[in-house]
Design an enzyme around this catalytic site. Structure first.
Site, PDB file in Angstrom:
ATOM      1  N   TYR A 132      -2.246  -0.783  10.131  1.00 19.48           N
ATOM      2  CA  TYR A 132      -2.292  -1.063   8.694  1.00 19.48           C
ATOM      3  C   TYR A 132      -1.033  -0.535   8.005  1.00 19.48           C
ATOM      4  CZ  TYR A 132      -3.963  -1.106   3.874  1.00 19.48           C
ATOM      5  OH  TYR A 132      -4.098  -1.334   2.519  1.00 19.48           O
ATOM      6  N   SER A 174       0.854  -1.184   0.000  1.00 18.31           N
ATOM      7  CA  SER A 174       0.000   0.000   0.000  1.00 18.31           C
ATOM      8  C   SER A 174       0.888   1.232   0.000  1.00 18.31           C
ATOM      9  CB  SER A 174      -0.876   0.003   1.248  1.00 18.31           C
ATOM     10  OG  SER A 174      -1.542   1.240   1.409  1.00 18.31           O
TER      11      SER A 174
END
Length: 166
Positions: free
Chosen positions: A62, A49
């Site tokens: 995350y 990501s």
């Protein structure tokens, strides 16, 4: 100071769940499929990501897990470099999904303040479309086109990672 103190309220269990989902998922699936891949060759393609590069507020687990995915991708690429297996990852930027739609748009379809901030930091001034991930995926999986590419995490982010905001 009050915002800084919120760090001490991050639930360890939740952090662990996010790590298990994002990092252990990559590790375990690689351990399962790698023996066959070592015999036949191929490319492992992990999903990182843009949070791995520039962590966003409110989602430290995350961001940390995706940074770990990028790091594991590089490690695996070096570890398996003498085999017929390449290991890469993509790092999607901001794509509107069912998971984040309510965070990006109001019920009336207007941009939220967070979405507006994201788009101001994205030179292309828009969110990505899911089909725009396919070109990078096709490239990285195609041995003919990217047979000498291993160990990278490719940003697909509308320029987000290239823009300093100045």
């Amino acid at each position: 100071m009050q915002d800084a103190l919120t760090f001490f309220n991050i639930p360890v269990e939740g952090f662990g769940f996010v790590f298990d989902l994002n990092l252990k998922g990559v590790l375990l699936s690689s351990q399962v499929f790698m023996p066959d891949m070592l015999k036949k060759g191929g490319c492992v393609l992990n999903i990182s990501s843009m949070n791995a590069y520039r962590p966003l507020t409110k989602i430290p687990a995350y961001s940390a897990a995706k940074a770990a995915v990028s790091n594991l991708t590089a490690w695996m690429a070096a570890h398996f470099a003498g085999t017929a297996v390449r290991v890469n990852a993509i790092a999607p930027g901001f794509f509107v999904t069912n998971q984040n739609r309510a965070m990006l748009f109001t019920a009336e379809g207007q941009l939220t303040p967070r979405a507006d901030k994201i788009l101001r930091a994205t030179p292309m001034k828009r969110f990505g479309r899911p089909e725009e991930l396919l070109g990078a995926v096709d490239f990285l999986l195609d041995e003919r086109l990217s047979g000498f590419v291993t160990g990278i995490t490719m940003p697909i982010d509308g320029g987000f990672s290239a823009y300093s905001g100045v």
